[in-house]
Design a protein around this motif. Structure first.
Motif, PDB file in Angstrom:
ATOM      1  N   PHE A  51       0.845  -1.204   0.000  1.00  0.00           N
ATOM      2  CA  PHE A  51       0.000   0.000   0.000  1.00  0.00           C
ATOM      3  C   PHE A  51       0.879   1.252   0.000  1.00  0.00           C
ATOM      4  O   PHE A  51       0.693   2.172  -0.792  1.00  0.00           O
ATOM      5  CB  PHE A  51      -0.917  -0.006   1.236  1.00  0.00           C
ATOM      6  N   TRP A  52       1.877   1.272   0.879  1.00  0.00           N
ATOM      7  CA  TRP A  52       2.756   2.444   0.976  1.00  0.00           C
ATOM      8  C   TRP A  52       3.662   2.570  -0.243  1.00  0.00           C
ATOM      9  O   TRP A  52       4.028   3.688  -0.636  1.00  0.00           O
ATOM     10  CB  TRP A  52       3.544   2.423   2.283  1.00  0.00           C
ATOM     11  N   ALA A  53       3.995   1.445  -0.854  1.00  0.00           N
ATOM     12  CA  ALA A  53       4.806   1.516  -2.081  1.00  0.00           C
ATOM     13  C   ALA A  53       4.015   2.197  -3.191  1.00  0.00           C
ATOM     14  O   ALA A  53       4.545   3.022  -3.947  1.00  0.00           O
ATOM     15  CB  ALA A  53       5.234   0.108  -2.510  1.00  0.00           C
ATOM     16  N   GLU A  54       2.712   1.882  -3.255  1.00  0.00           N
ATOM     17  CA  GLU A  54       1.870   2.516  -4.271  1.00  0.00           C
ATOM     18  C   GLU A  54       1.723   4.011  -3.975  1.00  0.00           C
ATOM     19  O   GLU A  54       1.768   4.847  -4.884  1.00  0.00           O
ATOM     20  CB  GLU A  54       0.494   1.823  -4.313  1.00  0.00           C
ATOM     21  N   MET A  55       1.532   4.337  -2.691  1.00  0.00           N
ATOM     22  CA  MET A  55       1.460   5.746  -2.296  1.00  0.00           C
ATOM     23  C   MET A  55       2.742   6.482  -2.690  1.00  0.00           C
ATOM     24  O   MET A  55       2.695   7.574  -3.264  1.00  0.00           O
ATOM     25  CB  MET A  55       1.263   5.863  -0.780  1.00  0.00           C
ATOM     26  N   ASP A  56       3.879   5.897  -2.366  1.00  0.00           N
ATOM     27  CA  ASP A  56       5.165   6.541  -2.667  1.00  0.00           C
ATOM     28  C   ASP A  56       5.327   6.803  -4.152  1.00  0.00           C
ATOM     29  O   ASP A  56       5.790   7.859  -4.563  1.00  0.00           O
ATOM     30  CB  ASP A  56       6.328   5.653  -2.196  1.00  0.00           C
ATOM     31  N   ASP A  57       4.928   5.819  -4.946  1.00  0.00           N
ATOM     32  CA  ASP A  57       5.055   5.958  -6.391  1.00  0.00           C
ATOM     33  C   ASP A  57       4.194   7.128  -6.893  1.00  0.00           C
ATOM     34  O   ASP A  57       4.651   7.953  -7.692  1.00  0.00           O
ATOM     35  CB  ASP A  57       4.626   4.643  -7.059  1.00  0.00           C
ATOM     36  N   LEU A  58       2.960   7.225  -6.384  1.00  0.00           N
ATOM     37  CA  LEU A  58       2.067   8.317  -6.809  1.00  0.00           C
ATOM     38  C   LEU A  58       2.528   9.661  -6.254  1.00  0.00           C
ATOM     39  O   LEU A  58       2.473  10.684  -6.938  1.00  0.00           O
ATOM     40  CB  LEU A  58       0.631   8.021  -6.350  1.00  0.00           C
ATOM     41  N   TRP A  59       2.970   9.661  -5.004  1.00  0.00           N
ATOM     42  CA  TRP A  59       3.486  10.905  -4.415  1.00  0.00           C
ATOM     43  C   TRP A  59       4.650  11.437  -5.265  1.00  0.00           C
ATOM     44  O   TRP A  59       4.764  12.626  -5.519  1.00  0.00           O
ATOM     45  CB  TRP A  59       3.957  10.644  -2.971  1.00  0.00           C
ATOM     46  N   THR A  60       5.518  10.513  -5.699  1.00  0.00           N
ATOM     47  CA  THR A  60       6.690  10.928  -6.469  1.00  0.00           C
ATOM     48  C   THR A  60       6.316  11.377  -7.877  1.00  0.00           C
ATOM     49  O   THR A  60       6.690  12.471  -8.301  1.00  0.00           O
ATOM     50  CB  THR A  60       7.692   9.752  -6.577  1.00  0.00           C
ATOM     51  N   HIS A  61       5.561  10.539  -8.595  1.00  0.00           N
ATOM     52  CA  HIS A  61       5.375  10.787 -10.025  1.00  0.00           C
ATOM     53  C   HIS A  61       4.125  11.554 -10.384  1.00  0.00           C
ATOM     54  O   HIS A  61       4.028  12.121 -11.463  1.00  0.00           O
ATOM     55  CB  HIS A  61       5.417   9.450 -10.787  1.00  0.00           C
ATOM     56  N   TYR A  62       3.138  11.565  -9.490  1.00  0.00           N
ATOM     57  CA  TYR A  62       1.887  12.273  -9.806  1.00  0.00           C
ATOM     58  C   TYR A  62       1.803  13.601  -9.049  1.00  0.00           C
ATOM     59  O   TYR A  62       1.418  14.618  -9.612  1.00  0.00           O
ATOM     60  CB  TYR A  62       0.690  11.378  -9.469  1.00  0.00           C
ATOM     61  N   VAL A  63       2.190  13.582  -7.773  1.00  0.00           N
ATOM     62  CA  VAL A  63       2.093  14.789  -6.941  1.00  0.00           C
ATOM     63  C   VAL A  63       3.352  15.656  -7.045  1.00  0.00           C
ATOM     64  O   VAL A  63       3.276  16.884  -6.977  1.00  0.00           O
ATOM     65  CB  VAL A  63       1.846  14.405  -5.459  1.00  0.00           C
ATOM     66  N   GLY A  64       4.506  15.013  -7.206  1.00  0.00           N
ATOM     67  CA  GLY A  64       5.756  15.758  -7.268  1.00  0.00           C
ATOM     68  C   GLY A  64       6.487  15.855  -5.948  1.00  0.00           C
ATOM     69  O   GLY A  64       7.207  16.815  -5.696  1.00  0.00           O
ATOM     70  N   ARG A  65       6.311  14.866  -5.074  1.00  0.00           N
ATOM     71  CA  ARG A  65       7.027  14.851  -3.796  1.00  0.00           C
ATOM     72  C   ARG A  65       8.420  14.254  -3.981  1.00  0.00           C
ATOM     73  O   ARG A  65       8.621  13.522  -4.938  1.00  0.00           O
ATOM     74  CB  ARG A  65       6.255  14.012  -2.756  1.00  0.00           C
ATOM     75  N   PRO A  66       9.366  14.506  -3.078  1.00  0.00           N
ATOM     76  CA  PRO A  66       9.213  15.364  -1.913  1.00  0.00           C
ATOM     77  C   PRO A  66       9.145  16.836  -2.310  1.00  0.00           C
ATOM     78  O   PRO A  66       9.801  17.243  -3.258  1.00  0.00           O
ATOM     79  CB  PRO A  66      10.467  15.087  -1.076  1.00  0.00           C
TER      80      PRO A  66
END
Ligand SMILES: *Cc1c(COP(=O)(O)O)cnc(C)c1O
Length: 406
Positions: A51-66
């Motif tokens: 679950f967190w791996a999917e979140m991290d992937d979206l945070w990085t590539h969709y949201v632009g985090r960090p």
């Protein structure tokens, strides 16, 4: 319980969803099974690395985090005291921190097989973030919005529609954010089988306040790591604006047990906290009661009627505050202050002029408090303020306040 008798500020809420005497789950019998199903799914997801791996992937590539931790050098020089850093969450896709949480809830909805997402929105930022993620995953999206806000916030209404969402103007009650949240809860009970209710802040019945906090805590986790890289130690103070309290809880949470870190939440003081409730400072100017499924501090009159309050910033316009903040206030672990419309406006202008960043009016409140305290702090004092949203949405409000014809 006084602050020095508490072992950890990070272990809450308890199994009933309480933070001290705040929070909980004040809902109807019909809502209970939905809430329990959601809680079970969240408990599973929380301990699931995938679950967190999917979140991290979206945070990085969709949201632009960090998002960057930025040293505001000219502002620091201008104030002549504390070293001011900004956590740049305004650079996120859709322009604010809301999407951090929306992604988490929508991944949960997908795990639960729900295909219809409902949300409440005030100014429209949470509605836009929800409509955005629903478009990305091909989910039906219905956003409840007070009829009054639909009129005031027409650009965000159009954005949501472009993104494929249905916007339902709410005329019940006084047609505001509080009423939109009530209507969304009613919709949820009626459409249990396929519907997921995506709440936009650390409010609502347990487990929402804890769940939204956990999704927003990415802000604080990044800040901690970035500050260690930049300065080799933890910050001395954290400052964030509070509507319902989600961006603030996100920044604060990972630091709650670091007692050397001073934590300050900034509420909307509107025209002044003593003036006829023309403010939205639930902690500074309200008292405890129950709203939207939890016990917390609320703006209310002598009869317990919920008041609407006022702020120049539509995003701070919630008559309550997340229950965890109410508890941090009562234990003394965090301080809460109020900033007026006029002070926020001055901070807005200063940020544009000195840093080339047009801030949203919400974080302008946090910045206004930084402007008050930074000059009296030593130069080695590390201060982080959460720049939780960009100001594009607010330029018309600011123009009006400044008497500028557009
Ligand atoms: C929605 C919003 C807020 C208020 O919500 P919190 O839950 O208190 O964070 C603050 N700032 C911005 C930019 C927002 O969009």
């Amino acid at each position: 319980m006084p602050e020095d008798l508490i072992n950890s500020f990070m272990s809450g809420p308890d199994e009933r969803g309480r933070f001290g005497k705040f929070g909980g789950r004040f809902v109807s019998e019909t809502l209970m099974p939905l809430i329990l199903e959601l809680q079970a799914e969240y408990e599973r997801a929380k301990d699931d690395a995938s679950f967190w791996a999917e979140m991290d992937d979206l945070w990085t590539h969709y949201v632009g985090r960090p998002s960057p931790l930025y040293h505001a050098a000219r502002l620091t020089e201008h104030l002549g005291g504390a070293k001011v850093y900004m956590k740049r969450d305004e650079l996120n896709h859709t322009g604010a921190h809301k999407i951090n949480n929306v992604l988490g809830q929508i991944l949960l909805a997908r795990r639960m097989g729900k295909t219809r997402i409902i949300a409440e929105t005030g100014a429209g930022q949470h509605g836009v973030a929800t409509a955005t993620v629903c478009a990305k995953f091909g989910l039906k999206c219905v956003v409840y919005m007070g009829a009054h806000d639909v009129e005031r916030q027409s650009p965000n209404v159009f954005r949501m529609k472009l993104l494929g969402a249905e916007v339902v103007p709410v005329t019940s009650g006084r047609g505001t954010l509080k009423d939109a949240m009530n209507d969304a809860l009613r919709d949820w009970v009626t459409n249990v089988h396929d519907t997921f209710y995506c709440i936009g802040t650390v409010a609502g019945p347990h487990p929402y306040p804890a769940m939204v906090r956990d999704f927003q805590a990415i802000i604080g986790h990044e800040t901690r790591r970035q500050m260690m890289e930049a300065e080799g130690r933890l910050p001395d103070s954290l400052v964030a604006a509070i509507g319902g309290g989600s961006n603030a809880m996100g920044l604060f949470f990972p630091f709650l047990d670091d007692r050397s870190v001073r934590i300050i939440g900034v509420e909307a003081g509107g025209k002044g906290v003593n003036a006829k409730m023309e403010h939205c400072a639930s902690l500074t100017g309200g008292r405890p009661g129950v709203l939207h499924g939890n016990r917390t501090y609320l703006l209310q009159d002598e009869d317990g009627q919920i008041l609407e309050g006022h702020s120049i910033s539509a995003g701070l316009d919630y008559p309550g505050i997340g229950p965890e903040h109410a508890w941090l206030h009562e234990t003394g672990r965090a301080e809460y202050v109020a900033i007026t419309d006029a002070e926020a406006l001055e901070a807005f202008k200063l940020c544009c002029a000195l840093e080339g960043i047009i801030p949203a009016l919400e974080p302008s409140h946090a910045l206004a408090h930084v402007i008050k305290i930074a000059p009296d702090l030593p130069r080695d004092h590390l201060l982080v303020m959460n720049m939780c949203g960009r100001g594009d949405k607010d330029i018309f409000t600011v123009a009006r306040a400044l008497g500028v014809e557009m």
